[in-house]
Design an enzyme around this catalytic site. Structure first.
Site, short mmCIF file in Angstrom:
data_model
loop_
_atom_site.label_atom_id
_atom_site.label_comp_id
_atom_site.label_asym_id
_atom_site.label_seq_id
_atom_site.Cartn_x
_atom_site.Cartn_y
_atom_site.Cartn_z
N GLY A 268 -5.12 -16.76 -9.66
CA GLY A 268 -4.50 -16.27 -8.44
C GLY A 268 -2.98 -16.29 -8.46
O GLY A 268 -2.34 -16.64 -7.46
N PHE A 269 -2.38 -15.87 -9.58
CA PHE A 269 -0.92 -15.79 -9.69
C PHE A 269 -0.26 -17.13 -9.35
O PHE A 269 0.69 -17.18 -8.54
CB PHE A 269 -0.35 -14.69 -8.79
CG PHE A 269 -0.53 -13.28 -9.29
CD1 PHE A 269 -1.04 -13.02 -10.55
CD2 PHE A 269 -0.16 -12.20 -8.49
CE1 PHE A 269 -1.19 -11.72 -11.01
CE2 PHE A 269 -0.31 -10.89 -8.94
CZ PHE A 269 -0.83 -10.65 -10.19
N ASN B 61 5.87 -9.96 -17.03
CA ASN B 61 4.84 -9.37 -16.17
C ASN B 61 5.12 -9.79 -14.72
O ASN B 61 5.25 -10.98 -14.42
CB ASN B 61 3.47 -9.86 -16.63
CG ASN B 61 2.32 -9.22 -15.90
OD1 ASN B 61 2.18 -9.37 -14.70
ND2 ASN B 61 1.47 -8.53 -16.64
N ASN C 222 1.96 -5.58 -12.62
CA ASN C 222 0.55 -5.98 -12.60
C ASN C 222 -0.05 -5.64 -11.23
O ASN C 222 0.22 -6.30 -10.24
CB ASN C 222 0.43 -7.48 -12.88
CG ASN C 222 -1.01 -7.93 -13.05
OD1 ASN C 222 -1.95 -7.20 -12.74
ND2 ASN C 222 -1.20 -9.14 -13.55
N SER D 57 -4.88 -7.52 -11.24
CA SER D 57 -5.55 -8.81 -11.20
C SER D 57 -6.56 -8.81 -10.06
O SER D 57 -6.24 -8.39 -8.94
CB SER D 57 -4.54 -9.94 -10.98
OG SER D 57 -5.22 -11.15 -10.68
N ASN E 131 -7.69 -11.41 -8.62
CA ASN E 131 -7.64 -12.71 -7.94
C ASN E 131 -6.60 -12.81 -6.82
O ASN E 131 -6.40 -13.88 -6.26
CB ASN E 131 -7.39 -13.81 -8.98
CG ASN E 131 -8.47 -13.83 -10.04
OD1 ASN E 131 -9.65 -13.76 -9.74
ND2 ASN E 131 -8.07 -13.91 -11.31
#
Length: 458
Positions: free
Chosen positions: A182-183, A242, A272, A275, A277
């Site tokens: 989740g970053f 990123n 990005n 993802s 998440n």
């Protein structure tokens, strides 16, 4: 009165025999062997033994610090997996590489592996994907392992912890993992500080009068450019950053902030939007939204000093052909430089071997993703002009996989999950296997070789 004999006769002690006993024991060494008078032959023999011992230790240390050493794959990695959960193992690997404890790829990359992309020369196509070094702590350790391109992040504007633990799960029978990090990010400010400190350390280690140079470029970001070096600080290697958005951040502005904060330190910036998440993130892949986002990012990139970083977008494998056509349109419309195909998948392919973690929520990566990533890559390549570079990712664990992605149209390939299973020898292993797969060809000879002719840029 009792005589001494009542308690047993005490033996007579001979002064002479006692002296001999003391002398005998005084001649024993720590390991219990009596020493003999030293002779020149004994001294020479001991010198030889000492030299051989030191040489053996030196050879052992050299072997252990070579990434090809079997110690890493067959001893260190199994022990790591047995004694840690996946996130602990990930943390230990980052800390070890950041402290310079990791091994080195001691073999120079073969010229047949060289490739030019984004106007830059890569010594090989084998790269580390984002998600491993999230906080820019182990860049040089990863380059030392033989990666030609290292991508850090994802980095969000403000620090955030990510999702609750546990959030990283191994599926060993499939050599796969599921993550829902989740970053988790230290944020732009902390990552920019690490990147700046890395440049300053390089200047101090490289130049005879470093402080004059540092005073000319106090922010540190432009020193590599002034010295004619890539921002990786290593010839033939490239550094990517990123960018992600905060969980409650702005859909476009978070990425624009990333360009401002970190663009000067990067050879490549990656947007990005794939993802699984971060809630709502994948909706940014929709045609008009993606075009607006990428156009804003490119516009902000143009405000940076030369040489400007190239811009890529990273997409998911869970896309229909129509979705991919829309992405191709947005990429061309916004004039970004490349696409990374692909991120993790939210699907659970039917061929997965059952494991207690297989139904955990999160993105699946590793070999099960490879068919999805290849299908998306082939489709996208048909809809993009050849001037737009594609980086392949998703289930690449050996040289055969890498060449398959190249034939489908990828100029570079990234690994992530396989590195967590095989350890620091993976980059060299894949490069050697690529050369075997190529035979007498070069890497550039096979890029896109299975594809129909791609579009020319209008």
């Amino acid at each position: 009165m009792s005589s001494p004999r009542a308690f047993g006769a005490l033996p007579r002690v001979s002064i002479t025999s006692t002296a001999r006993t003391i002398q005998r024991f005084s001649q024993r060494t720590l390991f219990g062997r009596a020493t003999r008078p030293s002779t020149s032959l004994t001294r020479a023999r001991n010198a030889v033994y000492g030299a051989l011992t030191l040489a053996g230790l030196g050879v052992g240390a050299f072997y252990a610090t070579d990434s090809r050493s079997a110690l890493w794959r067959y001893a260190a990695m199994p022990i790591l997996h047995l004694t840690t959960d996946p996130e602990q193992g990930h943390w230990l690997a980052i800390k070890g590489l950041s402290m310079g404890i990791g091994p080195f790829d001691r073999v120079s990359d073969d010229e047949r592996l060289a490739v030019e992309a984004f106007g830059k020369k890569f010594s090989s196509p084998v790269s580390m994907a984002a998600g491993f070094d999230k906080q820019a702590e182990a860049i040089d350790g990863l380059f030392d392992l033989g990666f030609s391109y290292v991508e850090i992040g994802s980095v969000t504007p403000f620090p955030q912890p990510g999702n609750p633990l546990p959030r990283f799960f191994r599926l060993p029978d499939d050599q796969a993992v599921i993550n829902r990090y989740g970053f988790n990010s230290d944020g732009h400010e902390a990552v920019a500080r690490r990147l700046r400190d890395r440049v300053r350390k390089w200047v101090i280690d490289t130049f005879p009068s470093p402080y004059n140079l540092l005073s000319q470029y106090p922010d540190g970001a432009a020193i590599a450019d002034a010295a004619g070096q890539p921002r990786s600080l290593r010839p033939g290697k490239v550094l990517g950053v990123n960018l992600g958005k905060n969980k409650t951040g702005e859909e476009i502005e978070d990425y624009v902030k990333g360009v401002r904060a970190l663009g000067a330190f990067a050879d490549i910036l990656v947007i990005n939007v794939s993802s699984p998440n971060t809630p709502g993130l994948r909706s940014l892949q929709k045609k008009e939204m993606l075009a607006s986002l990428l156009t804003a990012v490119v516009s902000e990139r143009e405000k940076l000093a030369e040489p400007k970083p190239r811009v890529c977008v990273k997409i998911a494998p869970d896309l229909t052909e129509s979705d991919i056509e829309d992405i191709a349109w947005a990429v061309k419309e916004s004039k970004v430089d490349g696409v990374i195909v692909s991120n993790t998948t939210i699907s659970r392919p039917s061929h997965l071997i059952y494991h207690r973690y297989v139904e955990e929520i999160g993105g699946l990566s590793g070999p099960p993703v490879k068919p999805l990533a290849l299908t998306a890559l082939r489709t996208l390549r048909r809809h993009l002009p050849k001037e737009i570079t594609i980086i392949g990712a998703g289930g690449i664990s050996n040289g055969k996989d890498a060449v398959e992605f190249a034939r489908a149209g990828a100029s570079l390939v990234q690994v992530y999950t396989a590195f967590g299973y095989e350890g620091p020898g993976l980059p060299r292993k894949i490069k050697d296997e690529i050369l075997e797969e190529l035979g007498g060809q070069r890497w550039v000879d096979v890029i896109g070789s299975e594809s129909a002719p791609v579009l020319a840029l209008a």
